[in-house]
Design a protein around this motif. Structure first.
Motif, PDB file in Angstrom:
ATOM      1  N   ARG A  61       0.830  -1.208   0.000  1.00 56.44           N
ATOM      2  CA  ARG A  61       0.000   0.000   0.000  1.00 56.44           C
ATOM      3  C   ARG A  61       0.863   1.256   0.000  1.00 56.44           C
ATOM      4  O   ARG A  61       0.613   2.206  -0.754  1.00 56.44           O
ATOM      5  CB  ARG A  61      -0.932   0.010   1.215  1.00 56.44           C
ATOM      6  CG  ARG A  61      -2.070  -1.000   1.138  1.00 56.44           C
ATOM      7  CD  ARG A  61      -3.030  -0.834   2.302  1.00 56.44           C
ATOM      8  NE  ARG A  61      -4.126  -1.798   2.246  1.00 56.44           N
ATOM      9  CZ  ARG A  61      -4.081  -3.016   2.742  1.00 56.44           C
ATOM     10  NH1 ARG A  61      -2.968  -3.446   3.348  1.00 56.44           N
ATOM     11  NH2 ARG A  61      -5.121  -3.828   2.648  1.00 56.44           N
ATOM     12  N   ASP A  62       1.893   1.270   0.853  1.00 56.48           N
ATOM     13  CA  ASP A  62       2.794   2.423   0.913  1.00 56.48           C
ATOM     14  C   ASP A  62       3.586   2.560  -0.386  1.00 56.48           C
ATOM     15  O   ASP A  62       3.792   3.676  -0.876  1.00 56.48           O
ATOM     16  CB  ASP A  62       3.761   2.269   2.092  1.00 56.48           C
ATOM     17  CG  ASP A  62       3.040   2.159   3.417  1.00 56.48           C
ATOM     18  OD1 ASP A  62       2.709   3.207   4.001  1.00 56.48           O
ATOM     19  OD2 ASP A  62       2.796   1.028   3.857  1.00 56.48           O
ATOM     20  N   GLU A  65       1.354   3.918  -3.065  1.00 55.19           N
ATOM     21  CA  GLU A  65       1.110   5.343  -2.818  1.00 55.19           C
ATOM     22  C   GLU A  65       2.291   6.185  -3.304  1.00 55.19           C
ATOM     23  O   GLU A  65       2.109   7.235  -3.945  1.00 55.19           O
ATOM     24  CB  GLU A  65       0.892   5.571  -1.324  1.00 55.19           C
ATOM     25  CG  GLU A  65       0.389   6.955  -0.961  1.00 55.19           C
ATOM     26  CD  GLU A  65       0.064   7.076   0.513  1.00 55.19           C
ATOM     27  OE1 GLU A  65      -1.060   7.500   0.842  1.00 55.19           O
ATOM     28  OE2 GLU A  65       0.941   6.758   1.342  1.00 55.19           O
ATOM     29  N   VAL A  68       2.405   6.160  -7.194  1.00 51.06           N
ATOM     30  CA  VAL A  68       1.364   7.052  -7.734  1.00 51.06           C
ATOM     31  C   VAL A  68       1.763   8.519  -7.539  1.00 51.06           C
ATOM     32  O   VAL A  68       1.446   9.375  -8.367  1.00 51.06           O
ATOM     33  CB  VAL A  68       0.005   6.763  -7.053  1.00 51.06           C
ATOM     34  CG1 VAL A  68      -1.021   7.830  -7.413  1.00 51.06           C
ATOM     35  CG2 VAL A  68      -0.505   5.385  -7.466  1.00 51.06           C
ATOM     36  N   GLY A  69       2.490   8.791  -6.455  1.00 52.57           N
ATOM     37  CA  GLY A  69       2.900  10.166  -6.177  1.00 52.57           C
ATOM     38  C   GLY A  69       4.098  10.640  -6.978  1.00 52.57           C
ATOM     39  O   GLY A  69       4.372  11.842  -7.034  1.00 52.57           O
ATOM     40  N   THR A  80       0.566  15.618  -2.129  1.00 49.22           N
ATOM     41  CA  THR A  80      -0.124  14.366  -1.790  1.00 49.22           C
ATOM     42  C   THR A  80       0.792  13.539  -0.888  1.00 49.22           C
ATOM     43  O   THR A  80       2.024  13.680  -0.947  1.00 49.22           O
ATOM     44  CB  THR A  80      -0.465  13.540  -3.043  1.00 49.22           C
ATOM     45  OG1 THR A  80       0.762  13.097  -3.662  1.00 49.22           O
ATOM     46  CG2 THR A  80      -1.292  14.352  -4.036  1.00 49.22           C
ATOM     47  N   GLY A  82       1.597  10.485  -1.188  1.00 48.31           N
ATOM     48  CA  GLY A  82       2.459   9.652  -2.019  1.00 48.31           C
ATOM     49  C   GLY A  82       3.652  10.411  -2.561  1.00 48.31           C
ATOM     50  O   GLY A  82       4.786   9.906  -2.552  1.00 48.31           O
ATOM     51  N   GLN A 143       3.997   8.003   9.653  1.00 48.09           N
ATOM     52  CA  GLN A 143       3.468   9.131   8.873  1.00 48.09           C
ATOM     53  C   GLN A 143       3.978  10.489   9.362  1.00 48.09           C
ATOM     54  O   GLN A 143       3.762  11.510   8.706  1.00 48.09           O
ATOM     55  CB  GLN A 143       1.937   9.124   8.848  1.00 48.09           C
ATOM     56  CG  GLN A 143       1.283   9.154  10.208  1.00 48.09           C
ATOM     57  CD  GLN A 143       0.920   7.768  10.686  1.00 48.09           C
ATOM     58  OE1 GLN A 143       1.633   6.799  10.397  1.00 48.09           O
ATOM     59  NE2 GLN A 143      -0.193   7.653  11.395  1.00 48.09           N
TER      60      GLN A 143
END
Length: 267
Positions: A61-62, A65, A68-69, A80, A82, A143
């Protein structure tokens, strides 16, 4: 290469890559402490690719992300999560890449490949990990990672180019000093490993292509698969255990191994 040695190599690399006990140190020690031949560059690439696949799958998932970023980061935007994660991972990778190229170009990296050096780094950085784990607060999550901390952890990670230090161990140490919870310190360290392992595998792959050392494709496939499975298992087990256990068991292992190697290799 005999199947037994192939399995042993892949499992050792897979298990030790993400545990804070140094995969490079164990791989250097394998032929030095036994009668087994050095595995060669091609198999090094194969097991690195296997462990890379394991960490990407575990933190998919990370990773997704960040991927995609990337387009937004390329356009200079950090708006964002990502894009921000991709940027921080790049920043954290720079010190290791610069120091790694310098050590490789000067040949210094080969001079440190000895049981004596590994013994001292096992011992010293094991104790530093224990100190960080005991005194570090547990107030930050993955995060919360900042640009300054990415750079600082990148510098810690560059120290891991000394065999026996442990890339995951030294970055977890740095993250614990910064106040990250154990599981979050490990997560940051694992995410940081992705671009570093990718760069390392690419560099080793370049050497393999130049030397024409492709070896047996079946051996490479077996090594990759076994390293992937053992790394995934070790990573999942460590992340689960960190919810209730400290890093002390790994520290004890490092200290015992370090003292043993120093005694065995004392000049």
């Amino acid at each position: 290469m005999p199947l037994f040695q192939l399995i042993l190599l892949a499992v050792i690399q897979g298990i030790t890559e993400f545990l804070p006990i140094s995969s490079s140190g164990h791989l250097i020690l394998l032929p030095e402490l036994t009668s087994l031949a050095d595995q060669g560059q091609a198999l090094d690439v194969a097991v690195h690719v296997g462990t890379l696949g394991a960490v990407i799958l575990y933190f998919w998932r990370d990773v997704a992300e960040a991927v995609v970023g990337l387009p937004r980061l390329i356009r200079g935007k950090l708006d964002t999560p990502g894009a921000r994660l991709a940027f921080l991972l790049i920043v954290a990778t720079i010190p290791a890449v610069v120091v790694g190229f310098a050590l490789k170009a000067t040949g210094a990296i080969d001079m440190m490949r000895s049981a004596f050096v590994i013994g001292w780094t096992m011992l010293i950085f094991g104790l530093v990990l224990w100190w960080a784990d005991q005194r570090g607060a547990e107030v930050k999550q993955a995060q919360d990672w900042t640009l300054r901390e990415a750079w600082l952890l990148g510098l810690w990670q560059a120290v891991a180019l000394i065999p026996g230090t442990s890339r995951s161990g030294i970055t977890i140490t740095g993250a614990r000093f910064l106040g990250y919870a154990r599981a979050d310190a490990a997560k940051v360290a694992m995410l940081m490993s992705i671009p570093v392992i990718l760069a390392s595998a690419a560099l080793l792959g370049l050497d393999v292509v130049q030397e024409g050392d492709l070896g047996q494709l079946s051996d490479l496939a077996i090594a990759t698969a076994l390293a992937f499975l053992s790394a995934l298992l070790a990573l999942a087990l460590m992340m689960r255990l960190l919810r209730s256990v400290s890093f002390t068991p790994y520290v004890i292992y490092r200290v015992v191994l370090g003292v043993g190697l120093i005694w065995w290799a004392w000049p």
